[in-house]
Design a protein around this motif. Structure first.
Motif, PDB file in Angstrom:
ATOM      1  N   TYR A   1       0.751  -1.281   0.046  1.00 16.50           N
ATOM      2  CA  TYR A   1      -0.031  -0.199  -0.129  1.00 16.50           C
ATOM      3  C   TYR A   1       0.868   1.197  -0.090  1.00 16.50           C
ATOM      4  O   TYR A   1       0.618   2.312  -0.720  1.00 16.50           O
ATOM      5  CB  TYR A   1      -0.928  -0.099   1.189  1.00 16.50           C
ATOM      6  N   ASN A   2       2.100   1.170   0.662  1.00 16.35           N
ATOM      7  CA  ASN A   2       2.747   2.296   0.694  1.00 16.35           C
ATOM      8  C   ASN A   2       3.628   2.682  -0.521  1.00 16.35           C
ATOM      9  O   ASN A   2       3.644   3.615  -1.067  1.00 16.35           O
ATOM     10  CB  ASN A   2       3.799   2.089   1.771  1.00 16.35           C
ATOM     11  N   PHE A   3       3.984   1.564  -1.120  1.00 14.21           N
ATOM     12  CA  PHE A   3       4.338   1.509  -2.514  1.00 14.21           C
ATOM     13  C   PHE A   3       3.328   2.261  -3.376  1.00 14.21           C
ATOM     14  O   PHE A   3       3.805   3.099  -4.198  1.00 14.21           O
ATOM     15  CB  PHE A   3       4.768   0.233  -3.312  1.00 14.21           C
ATOM     16  N   LEU A   4       2.070   1.925  -3.480  1.00 16.38           N
ATOM     17  CA  LEU A   4       0.969   2.477  -4.345  1.00 16.38           C
ATOM     18  C   LEU A   4       0.897   3.686  -3.970  1.00 16.38           C
ATOM     19  O   LEU A   4       0.818   5.172  -4.801  1.00 16.38           O
ATOM     20  CB  LEU A   4      -0.424   1.843  -4.121  1.00 16.38           C
TER      21      LEU A   4
ATOM     22  N   GLY B   1      -6.105  12.016  -3.742  1.00 13.08           N
ATOM     23  CA  GLY B   1      -6.657  11.270  -2.935  1.00 13.08           C
ATOM     24  C   GLY B   1      -6.806   9.759  -2.768  1.00 13.08           C
ATOM     25  O   GLY B   1      -7.086   9.433  -1.679  1.00 13.08           O
ATOM     26  N   ILE B   2      -6.369   9.244  -3.837  1.00 16.67           N
ATOM     27  CA  ILE B   2      -6.204   7.692  -3.640  1.00 16.67           C
ATOM     28  C   ILE B   2      -5.052   7.529  -2.646  1.00 16.67           C
ATOM     29  O   ILE B   2      -5.296   6.668  -1.857  1.00 16.67           O
ATOM     30  CB  ILE B   2      -5.893   7.143  -5.134  1.00 16.67           C
TER      31      ILE B   2
ATOM     32  N   SER C   1       9.967   0.300  -0.235  1.00 13.66           N
ATOM     33  CA  SER C   1       8.796   0.681  -1.078  1.00 13.66           C
ATOM     34  C   SER C   1       8.508   2.063  -1.621  1.00 13.66           C
ATOM     35  O   SER C   1       7.914   2.266  -2.575  1.00 13.66           O
ATOM     36  CB  SER C   1       7.542   0.285  -0.382  1.00 13.66           C
ATOM     37  N   LYS C   2       9.199   2.958  -0.651  1.00 10.70           N
ATOM     38  CA  LYS C   2       9.084   4.470  -1.234  1.00 10.70           C
ATOM     39  C   LYS C   2      10.110   4.602  -2.324  1.00 10.70           C
ATOM     40  O   LYS C   2       9.629   5.190  -3.342  1.00 10.70           O
ATOM     41  CB  LYS C   2       9.357   5.317   0.076  1.00 10.70           C
ATOM     42  N   THR C   3      11.086   3.953  -2.257  1.00 10.90           N
ATOM     43  CA  THR C   3      12.286   4.144  -3.238  1.00 10.90           C
ATOM     44  C   THR C   3      11.550   3.562  -4.733  1.00 10.90           C
ATOM     45  O   THR C   3      11.656   4.242  -5.770  1.00 10.90           O
ATOM     46  CB  THR C   3      13.419   3.283  -3.213  1.00 10.90           C
ATOM     47  N   LEU C   4      11.039   2.394  -4.517  1.00 11.92           N
ATOM     48  CA  LEU C   4      10.495   1.818  -5.736  1.00 11.92           C
ATOM     49  C   LEU C   4       9.238   2.447  -6.333  1.00 11.92           C
ATOM     50  O   LEU C   4       9.177   2.578  -7.383  1.00 11.92           O
ATOM     51  CB  LEU C   4      10.030   0.156  -5.355  1.00 11.92           C
ATOM     52  N   GLY C   5       8.268   2.957  -5.189  1.00 10.07           N
ATOM     53  CA  GLY C   5       7.366   3.774  -5.560  1.00 10.07           C
ATOM     54  C   GLY C   5       7.462   4.892  -6.554  1.00 10.07           C
ATOM     55  O   GLY C   5       6.828   5.287  -7.435  1.00 10.07           O
TER      56      GLY C   5
END
Length: 263
Positions: free
Chosen positions: A158-161, A196-197, A237-241
């Motif tokens: 979810y963090n990635f998204l 918003g998402i 996940s932040k890096t990849l996102g």
């Protein structure tokens, strides 16, 4: 490269760097037992980030208005995203150093209860010496823990998204205005469609889980190592996102154009 783009790149670097360091604040709060104080001190950096955000969009929008070529601007937008991803990697490397500095800051502030004293001491000889002593690199062991320890995969996904949507959320509306110049103002105001998402994901899934996990660590129901693994996963996940938002820029730009036409 135009001066406006250089400024935007620098602002994005600052925003992404501070956003990455934010993941370590809860860990410092758990170690010190002063979660509120940890966030209060970190809010000084967040203030810098918010100022950077407030200037980023107007500067980029002004540059776009003077350079309407969509093809060239797509490259510029992609460069901005790549620099943001690079800042995230740099922030991940700085997390161990930042944790030590914030840990000491929380302890000093708890004793002196004076932000001005803390800032002044940071620029003193002893403060600078301590900052140098705090400089360290991430431990390979912490990264290896991801391969053999349980971590909240759903929350990390979810963090990635959320990160991917937030990264593209400030850029797609501006690029949508390039694709549909007659609806430029409407496109820019539709950034909430994307953001918003991300807000829903963070508010309903990510933040509550981190809050519960933080309380569990303080209550002794979970170990600090488990929480550290979660933080490492979130940073990854932040890096990849951030880099994944490169693939979302055009689709979300066209989505915003479609919504602008429908409205």
């Amino acid at each position: 490269m135009a001066i406006q783009i250089i400024v935007v790149i620098l602002l994005n670097f600052i925003i992404s760097l501070i956003g990455t360091l934010a993941y370590s604040v809860r860990l410092v709060g758990v170690r010190t037992g002063k979660i509120a104080v940890s966030f209060a001190l970190f809010n000084i950096l967040m203030l810098v980030s918010r100022v950077a955000v407030s200037f980023q969009v107007p500067i980029l929008t002004r540059y776009v208005e003077g350079n309407p070529g969509a093809g060239d601007l797509l490259t510029v937008f992609n460069v901005i995203i790549v620099i943001s991803g690079t800042a995230t990697v740099f922030g991940a490397i700085l997390i161990p150093t930042f944790q030590r500095l914030l840990y000491r800051g929380v302890q000093s502030f708890t004793i002196d209860r004076s932000l001005s004293k803390l800032i002044i001491h940071s620029f003193s000889k002893s403060g600078i010496r301590y900052i140098k002593d705090c400089v360290t690199v991430p431990s390979k062991e912490n990264v290896r823990q991801l391969t053999h320890k349980k971590y909240p995969r759903r929350i990390i996904f979810y963090n990635f998204l959320a990160v991917a949507f937030l990264t593209v959320g400030s850029l797609a509306p501006i690029y949508a205005g390039i694709l549909e110049p007659d609806l430029r103002a409407t496109c820019i105001t539709l950034s909430s469609i994307v953001n918003g998402i991300a807000t829903i994901l963070m508010t309903i899934f990510i933040d509550p889980h981190l809050s519960i996990m933080t309380d569990d660590v303080i209550d002794g129901k979970r170990t600090e190592d488990e929480f550290r693994v979660c933080v490492i996963g979130l940073v990854g996940s932040k890096t990849l996102g951030t880099f994944a938002s490169l693939l979302l820029l055009l689709p979300f730009s066209y989505l915003i154009v479609f919504m602008a036409r429908v409205i």
